[in-house]
Each structure stands twice: as C-alpha cells, then as structure tokens.
Design a protein around this motif. Sequence first.
Motif, PDB file in Angstrom:
ATOM      1  N   ALA A   1       0.814  -1.214   0.000  1.00  0.00           N
ATOM      2  CA  ALA A   1       0.000   0.000   0.000  1.00  0.00           C
ATOM      3  C   ALA A   1       0.850   1.266   0.000  1.00  0.00           C
ATOM      4  O   ALA A   1       0.519   2.265  -0.650  1.00  0.00           O
ATOM      5  CB  ALA A   1      -0.942   0.002   1.206  1.00  0.00           C
ATOM      6  N   THR A   2       1.961   1.228   0.720  1.00  0.00           N
ATOM      7  CA  THR A   2       2.849   2.392   0.780  1.00  0.00           C
ATOM      8  C   THR A   2       3.398   2.747  -0.594  1.00  0.00           C
ATOM      9  O   THR A   2       3.389   3.916  -0.998  1.00  0.00           O
ATOM     10  CB  THR A   2       3.994   2.114   1.772  1.00  0.00           C
ATOM     11  N   ALA A   3       3.875   1.753  -1.318  1.00  0.00           N
ATOM     12  CA  ALA A   3       4.405   2.012  -2.656  1.00  0.00           C
ATOM     13  C   ALA A   3       3.317   2.529  -3.584  1.00  0.00           C
ATOM     14  O   ALA A   3       3.546   3.430  -4.397  1.00  0.00           O
ATOM     15  CB  ALA A   3       5.029   0.739  -3.227  1.00  0.00           C
ATOM     16  N   VAL A   4       2.113   1.959  -3.469  1.00  0.00           N
ATOM     17  CA  VAL A   4       0.992   2.400  -4.299  1.00  0.00           C
ATOM     18  C   VAL A   4       0.734   3.883  -4.100  1.00  0.00           C
ATOM     19  O   VAL A   4       0.655   4.659  -5.060  1.00  0.00           O
ATOM     20  CB  VAL A   4      -0.277   1.586  -3.962  1.00  0.00           C
ATOM     21  N   VAL A   5       0.590   4.294  -2.848  1.00  0.00           N
ATOM     22  CA  VAL A   5       0.276   5.696  -2.558  1.00  0.00           C
ATOM     23  C   VAL A   5       1.445   6.600  -2.938  1.00  0.00           C
ATOM     24  O   VAL A   5       1.247   7.694  -3.488  1.00  0.00           O
ATOM     25  CB  VAL A   5      -0.095   5.869  -1.072  1.00  0.00           C
ATOM     26  N   ALA A   6       2.659   6.156  -2.672  1.00  0.00           N
ATOM     27  CA  ALA A   6       3.836   6.971  -3.021  1.00  0.00           C
ATOM     28  C   ALA A   6       3.882   7.229  -4.521  1.00  0.00           C
ATOM     29  O   ALA A   6       4.117   8.365  -4.959  1.00  0.00           O
ATOM     30  CB  ALA A   6       5.112   6.266  -2.566  1.00  0.00           C
ATOM     31  N   TYR A   7       3.661   6.196  -5.317  1.00  0.00           N
ATOM     32  CA  TYR A   7       3.666   6.362  -6.776  1.00  0.00           C
ATOM     33  C   TYR A   7       2.497   7.225  -7.238  1.00  0.00           C
ATOM     34  O   TYR A   7       2.643   8.084  -8.117  1.00  0.00           O
ATOM     35  CB  TYR A   7       3.597   4.996  -7.462  1.00  0.00           C
ATOM     36  N   LYS A   8       1.319   7.004  -6.677  1.00  0.00           N
ATOM     37  CA  LYS A   8       0.157   7.797  -7.090  1.00  0.00           C
ATOM     38  C   LYS A   8       0.385   9.281  -6.826  1.00  0.00           C
ATOM     39  O   LYS A   8       0.085  10.132  -7.674  1.00  0.00           O
ATOM     40  CB  LYS A   8      -1.095   7.331  -6.343  1.00  0.00           C
ATOM     41  N   GLN A   9       0.906   9.589  -5.648  1.00  0.00           N
ATOM     42  CA  GLN A   9       1.119  10.992  -5.313  1.00  0.00           C
ATOM     43  C   GLN A   9       2.242  11.620  -6.128  1.00  0.00           C
ATOM     44  O   GLN A   9       2.165  12.792  -6.502  1.00  0.00           O
ATOM     45  CB  GLN A   9       1.408  11.136  -3.818  1.00  0.00           C
ATOM     46  N   ALA A  10       3.278  10.860  -6.421  1.00  0.00           N
ATOM     47  CA  ALA A  10       4.440  11.403  -7.139  1.00  0.00           C
ATOM     48  C   ALA A  10       4.271  11.351  -8.651  1.00  0.00           C
ATOM     49  O   ALA A  10       4.617  12.306  -9.359  1.00  0.00           O
ATOM     50  CB  ALA A  10       5.707  10.655  -6.724  1.00  0.00           C
ATOM     51  N   PHE A  11       3.744  10.237  -9.162  1.00  0.00           N
ATOM     52  CA  PHE A  11       3.675  10.015 -10.613  1.00  0.00           C
ATOM     53  C   PHE A  11       2.265  10.128 -11.179  1.00  0.00           C
ATOM     54  O   PHE A  11       2.090  10.147 -12.400  1.00  0.00           O
ATOM     55  CB  PHE A  11       4.211   8.619 -10.966  1.00  0.00           C
ATOM     56  N   GLY A  12       1.251  10.144 -10.304  1.00  0.00           N
ATOM     57  CA  GLY A  12      -0.123  10.230 -10.779  1.00  0.00           C
ATOM     58  C   GLY A  12      -0.783   8.881 -10.979  1.00  0.00           C
ATOM     59  O   GLY A  12      -1.975   8.820 -11.294  1.00  0.00           O
ATOM     60  N   PHE A  13      -0.043   7.779 -10.805  1.00  0.00           N
ATOM     61  CA  PHE A  13      -0.602   6.436 -10.957  1.00  0.00           C
ATOM     62  C   PHE A  13       0.349   5.462 -10.279  1.00  0.00           C
ATOM     63  O   PHE A  13       1.545   5.736 -10.146  1.00  0.00           O
ATOM     64  CB  PHE A  13      -0.761   6.073 -12.444  1.00  0.00           C
ATOM     65  N   ASP A  14      -0.199   4.330  -9.869  1.00  0.00           N
ATOM     66  CA  ASP A  14       0.606   3.273  -9.253  1.00  0.00           C
ATOM     67  C   ASP A  14       1.444   2.618 -10.341  1.00  0.00           C
ATOM     68  O   ASP A  14       0.990   1.694 -11.009  1.00  0.00           O
ATOM     69  CB  ASP A  14      -0.325   2.261  -8.589  1.00  0.00           C
ATOM     70  N   ALA A  15       2.672   3.098 -10.515  1.00  0.00           N
ATOM     71  CA  ALA A  15       3.441   2.739 -11.710  1.00  0.00           C
ATOM     72  C   ALA A  15       4.903   2.451 -11.397  1.00  0.00           C
ATOM     73  O   ALA A  15       5.768   3.323 -11.548  1.00  0.00           O
ATOM     74  CB  ALA A  15       3.345   3.875 -12.728  1.00  0.00           C
ATOM     75  N   PRO A  16       5.232   1.220 -10.958  1.00  0.00           N
ATOM     76  CA  PRO A  16       6.652   0.855 -10.839  1.00  0.00           C
ATOM     77  C   PRO A  16       7.304   0.966 -12.216  1.00  0.00           C
ATOM     78  O   PRO A  16       6.877   0.292 -13.152  1.00  0.00           O
ATOM     79  CB  PRO A  16       6.602  -0.597 -10.358  1.00  0.00           C
ATOM     80  N   PRO A  17       8.334   1.774 -12.374  1.00  0.00           N
ATOM     81  CA  PRO A  17       8.762   2.126 -13.730  1.00  0.00           C
ATOM     82  C   PRO A  17       9.725   1.170 -14.406  1.00  0.00           C
ATOM     83  O   PRO A  17      10.004   1.314 -15.597  1.00  0.00           O
ATOM     84  CB  PRO A  17       9.455   3.480 -13.511  1.00  0.00           C
ATOM     85  N   TYR A  18      10.212   0.165 -13.718  1.00  0.00           N
ATOM     86  CA  TYR A  18      11.398  -0.548 -14.179  1.00  0.00           C
ATOM     87  C   TYR A  18      11.090  -1.825 -14.946  1.00  0.00           C
ATOM     88  O   TYR A  18       9.965  -2.323 -14.991  1.00  0.00           O
ATOM     89  CB  TYR A  18      12.273  -0.898 -12.982  1.00  0.00           C
ATOM     90  N   THR A  19      12.144  -2.357 -15.510  1.00  0.00           N
ATOM     91  CA  THR A  19      12.179  -3.724 -16.005  1.00  0.00           C
ATOM     92  C   THR A  19      13.397  -4.387 -15.366  1.00  0.00           C
ATOM     93  O   THR A  19      14.359  -3.714 -15.005  1.00  0.00           O
ATOM     94  CB  THR A  19      12.255  -3.742 -17.547  1.00  0.00           C
ATOM     95  N   TYR A  20      13.357  -5.698 -15.201  1.00  0.00           N
ATOM     96  CA  TYR A  20      14.462  -6.369 -14.515  1.00  0.00           C
ATOM     97  C   TYR A  20      15.800  -6.169 -15.220  1.00  0.00           C
ATOM     98  O   TYR A  20      16.856  -6.310 -14.600  1.00  0.00           O
ATOM     99  CB  TYR A  20      14.191  -7.868 -14.391  1.00  0.00           C
ATOM    100  N   GLN A  21      15.769  -5.843 -16.484  1.00  0.00           N
ATOM    101  CA  GLN A  21      17.006  -5.572 -17.207  1.00  0.00           C
ATOM    102  C   GLN A  21      17.790  -4.442 -16.552  1.00  0.00           C
ATOM    103  O   GLN A  21      19.024  -4.381 -16.664  1.00  0.00           O
ATOM    104  CB  GLN A  21      16.688  -5.224 -18.668  1.00  0.00           C
ATOM    105  N   ASP A  22      17.075  -3.566 -15.824  1.00  0.00           N
ATOM    106  CA  ASP A  22      17.758  -2.449 -15.157  1.00  0.00           C
ATOM    107  C   ASP A  22      18.744  -2.927 -14.100  1.00  0.00           C
ATOM    108  O   ASP A  22      19.729  -2.232 -13.812  1.00  0.00           O
ATOM    109  CB  ASP A  22      16.725  -1.500 -14.542  1.00  0.00           C
ATOM    110  N   PHE A  23      18.512  -4.099 -13.497  1.00  0.00           N
ATOM    111  CA  PHE A  23      19.493  -4.655 -12.565  1.00  0.00           C
ATOM    112  C   PHE A  23      20.839  -4.866 -13.252  1.00  0.00           C
ATOM    113  O   PHE A  23      21.891  -4.747 -12.622  1.00  0.00           O
ATOM    114  CB  PHE A  23      19.007  -5.997 -12.017  1.00  0.00           C
TER     115      PHE A  23
END
Length: 745
Positions: free
Chosen positions: A183-205
């Motif tokens: 829930a914390t990540a959901v709200v953090a993304y919604k407030q910062a990005f406007g939607f619950d949106a983890p931006p990455y792909t595992y290739q970023d590792f």
Amino acid sequence: MSLATANDTDRLIDEFALMRKEGPLTRQLLQEPGGFGLGMIPNGCKPDSTTKMVCGFCSTGCSLNVHLKEGEAVGLTPATGDPVNVGMACPKGWEAVSVLDSPARATTPLLRRNDRLEPVSWDNALTTFAERIKAIIAEHGPDSVAFISTGQIPTEEMAMLGALAKFGMGLRHGDGNTRQCMATAVVAYKQAFGFDAPPYTYQDFEESDMIVLVGSNLCIAHPIMWERVLKNKRDPDIVVIDPRCTETAMAATWHLQIKPKSDLALFYGVANILAERGWLDESFIERHTEGVDDFVKHVAPYNLDRVSHETGLESTAIETFARFIHERERTSFWWTMGINQSYEGVRAAQSIINLALLTGNIGRPGTGANSITGQCNAMGSRLFSNTTSLFAGRDFTNDAHRQEVAETLGIDVDLIPSTTSWDYATIMENVLAGKVKALWVIATNPAHSWINQNACRDILSRLDFLVVQDSYVDTETAKSADLVLPAAAWGEKEGTFINSERRLGVIKRVKQAPGQALADFSIFKLIAHYWGCDDLFREWTSPEATFQILSRLSKGQPCDISGVEDYRMIDDAGGIQWPCPEGSPPSLANQRRLFEDHAFYTPSGRARFKFEEPKPLSEPPDDHYPLILLTGRGTSAQWHTQTRTRQSAVLRKLYPQQIYVEINPIDAKELNLEADEWVSVESRRGRVKARAFLTNSVQPGQVFLPMHYEPVNRLTDAVFDPYSRQPSYKACAVRVGPWRVHHGV
C-alpha cells in the motif's frame, strides 16, 4: 481431455449437479473451461509433455517448465530463455508442485457445529453462506459485512470477487492483504507520478552503474532478482541501506547501517548535498517535475552533522554516497518492506523517488525509483481487485469513472458504490467496534500475519460469522472459521499474475484439485448463483473470458492491456508488461520501461516532489523495553506465514524449525544470555519464546525475529502510515531475558 478419467469427470459433474435443491446447475456450466476446477491438460499439451507457466510464490514471476505424465504434473524445472529468471529458480520455485500434495489441504466444505468444524456438502455450505450473510445485512445494514482479499490468486479471480462482492452482493467494504506489503508504494507512486506505476524492467538490474537497495534483503526475499544483479557486467557499486547486516549487505560493495527508521533524514541529507553542490539534473527537473524549489528549501536544514547524528552514519559516508549518486551515469534505487512497512513509509518511499527525480535517474536503462513487490500477484490486486480502488486504477468516488465501468460491464451504475471502501485496518477496527459482524477471508491468514496478533485474534473471535476460503485447513485463521470453503491452489486452475515489473504471466491447470476443492473463480460463480445475482456475470464464463473483460476495463488507463489478445499471446511472448495498448508493436511486448518519454500521469504531466518532517519512532526504547525489534525475511526457503512452504519436506530442511532471535553479543553479555539458550522476547503486547542466536548482524540495542514464525506478531505494534494505512511491522520496543527468569522455570 480431462486429467480425471471420463467416469470421474461424469461423477463429479453429477455430484455438483445435485448441489442446488431448487434445480441442478447445468452440465454446460459445470463442463465449461475453468468452470469447476476439474483439472484439464493445458491447451495444446499431450498427456506426457511439458508446459510453461509462471511461479506462484513471490512477485518475481519466474517461468517454470512443468513436466506432465499421463496429464498430471510430476515435476518442474526453471524455464531457460525466459526474460525474468533466465533458467534459474529459488528453492520455493523448485518445490512449487510438491506443496500441493499435503494432508493439510482443504478438500471439503467445513461448517462449525458444536464448536467443531464438520464436513458438509457444497449445497449446505453455500446455502449457509448466503442465508447467514443476508440475515446479517438485513439486521445490521450493508456495512456489517466485509471481505479481505489477497495477492495470491489470479487477477481474474480477484476481479470476479471484487465485482461479485461490490456489485452483486452489495458489500461496501473489502480490502486485500496487499495492504500489509504494497500500500505504501501504491500511494507513493500515485502521489508522485499520478498512478501506481513501478517504472522498471528487470534488465535495469544488469544495466546500472550503482544499485541502491533500501530495506531490501534481495538475496533472501527475491533471490532471482539478486542473480540478475550478479549478471551486471558494468562492475556496479552495490549499496545496501539497512539497520541489519543482512545477507545482501554482506555481499554488497558498501553497507550503510543506519539507525532504524532514519531513512528520511538520510535521504533528505543526501538531497541537500546534491542541491548545495549543484549536482542536480537541472534540465530534467525544469522540464519534467514540479515542486522542486519547496523541496530544496525543506531539505536545507539537513546538514551533515544533523544527518550523521540522526542516522548513526559517519559524515564522510553520507557525503561519499551523495557523490557516488552524482558521478555514476546510471543509478537505480530499489526498496521493499524495510521502507513500506513503516509509520511514515509513504514519505520515506517518496524521499527515494525525490533522489531519482533530482538526478534524472528515471526512464533510462539502469535507473529508476523502483519498488519491489512482495506477493506473486500483488500488482494484479492493486489494479484489478476492485477493493479500495475501482477497476484499473479508477476511483469509486469519481462519477465519470463509475460510469465508464458501468458501461464497459453493461450494468446499472447504481450498483457501483460511490464511496471508498474501508481499508484493512479500519475493517478490523469496526469488527472490534461491533459494526462489522461477518468477515469473508480469501487466501490469506490474518490470525498469523496481521499486526498485534493477540488483539487480532480477539477481534476475529467477536465476529458472528467468519468465512475462510483457502487451499489449506491448518492456517491459524481457518482453525477459527465458522465456514471453510476449500479452494484449488496454484497449478490446479488457470489465470494470470502480474509481477513486480508489471509483466503478465499465465498459470495453468496441471494437477487436479484434491477432493471437492474448487477454483476460487468457480466458488465465486457458485456464490453468485446462490445469492441470486448470477445474471450480472453471464459474460464471466471462464478466467480467460474474464481477462477479456479486464482488457476492456483497462483501455485508456495507464495500465492498458487491450493489446494483449489472449493467454496464448502472453505465453508465446514469455510474459507481457503493461502498458500494452491495442496496436502495440510486438517488439515492445518483452521489455517496457516506463517514463522513457518523461511524461508522467499527473494532470501536468510532471512528477511531483513530496516531503514532510520525519516523525520519531512510534514506540522508542525505554528503561522497561530497552531494545528495538526488527522483523523481516528469514530464509529463501520460507514464505510469509508458511502456509505452503511448511508442506514441503525439502524446504523444511532448509530453515530452522524453531523460532530464533538474533541478538548482538554485547547485549547478550550484558543480559547474561548464552548462545542457543531459550529466551523471552517481550513487548507491551505479548511475549515470544525463542532460541538466542548471537550475531553481529544486528547492532547493539536491536534484535531481529523472522516474520514467518507464528508467534512473532504477538509483539508488533498496531500503528499505521497515515497515507497508505500500511502497518508498521519493522520497529517496536522489546526486552529480552532468560526464559527461566521471566517464567520461573
């Protein structure tokens, strides 16, 4: 062809056809694909062959080759060439099939009579379900019944549950156990990005120059992701920020061992250094963010002396960390429960997001502010469970959103609640207050996992009617139920999961559910029938038909999956990340990183800086309770409340069977404790008996308990983040002493 013989199939169909006294359910309904979990060989598979499907444990979403003999799963191997796990699997994945064969499986409906759970027919169970819940609503109103969903079942089942409960049964309140982890990540993304949106792909590792892991024991919690880190050929700096010296910290290039819950001070201090020294991506900030001036003013008081004092880190370490972020071309920030499960988790997560925005580390390979999900389908729950958010990230209180959903589903808009559901914590509070009289719990175990366990069990005992729908009957919650509905598990039904990097994966029916257990989807369909609202779900004929409905619901939303034609398309692609709108080029389906165009989902299209002053520990140590308790993952062979992992003889050999507490040798000496001695760990809410494990992995003044053992949440303190309402599991005050002294033994 069925996994069962033709005679067995006919027998099951005939049995289910007798379930309804007023008239048998049609053979067509019972025989349709996905209808009642009879166990079909996946489409296109021969009885002796191999089929590929996504794992059902954590959010990594590994692809597994399931080997069939005479149409039934007999083993598995990790799939090679897959974009997620590239031929690897953790111990849980290797044992995914074996845990299905357990004597603890729920095989028949159970109804409490004379304080005992006794087997009953499905007809009896579902008649009781409908009659008792309707009677409670009639007497106490629609707020008197609630449900707790899960991140463990397929997206289609979650959606069916949410639509059934909210639109068909008229329940106003339901939440998911994802409230405990994401829930914390959901709200953090919604407030910062406007939607619950983890931006990455595992290739970023594999493409980062610096990987920053905050409150994340990646080696243990997500070992396949750690394997992806090890495949990085850019010789990255790996920085772990954690109060405990975890396995990941030991393997990292640098461990910043901060004081518990001092994350905000650290990241505000780093932001201040970046601003003071001109180490900002001014062009990115000016074009693609809003609120930076106020943020820079906010962090200005966080000088090195203050931050060093509040975090316990040397000033040079903080300064060097900031300089590394500036100097590295590609820095990715990753966090998990060490951030999310906190009384100020949303702002802590956003302090990480702020660093990515300040330095332009987003939307490019090897960058991002990246929240790693916990459960296998927590992302599906976040978007499509229809609990505290309306389908596909919409808002129940928005009339236009309600109208969109009503038109897409072809239902009366008045069936859709216009108010937001109570969250998990509020549901529990209202059980205690006597407002909620009945609770329907699906594929989760709150009597073990909910914070302040003793209070939780007292709350559950006050219900007039507790329904537990689960695959196992030995969970702490199932043992207290008034009605148990036996559900098929992963591998015994079909549907889709959405993993941590937003990738859809398919699960398949490769084994027959035991006894009379049914797929959750089938149970929901039956409940709709017994409730008398099945006309609303004529189009919801199977999981894949439901997927097509969700595809339509997602159209035009940031999580658009309207370009995903069917399950076979997902299977053939090795999973597909959202967004995948209609007409998306196939070449984009396998790796899709968000915000490459730097367009965010806010009204302005800009990302927002969010911040506020840190708060002190909700329960700091004192003379009576002088130690801080940390909780977290135990081993890679354990999972959550161990409902499944304890069913595997192999996995049980890979972790300690007795609960243990990690204690620093300095504290042990002061308390006169010996290694492996039985000790008492006690908070203001309860106490736990555990073996003392002396280790320098915890700092003096701190102790650690793995969350998987049943008694641990007797100790945790029921405080919650004000924005996400996620429980703060990670830090409370305790005392430790010899068990014999505390209990006169």
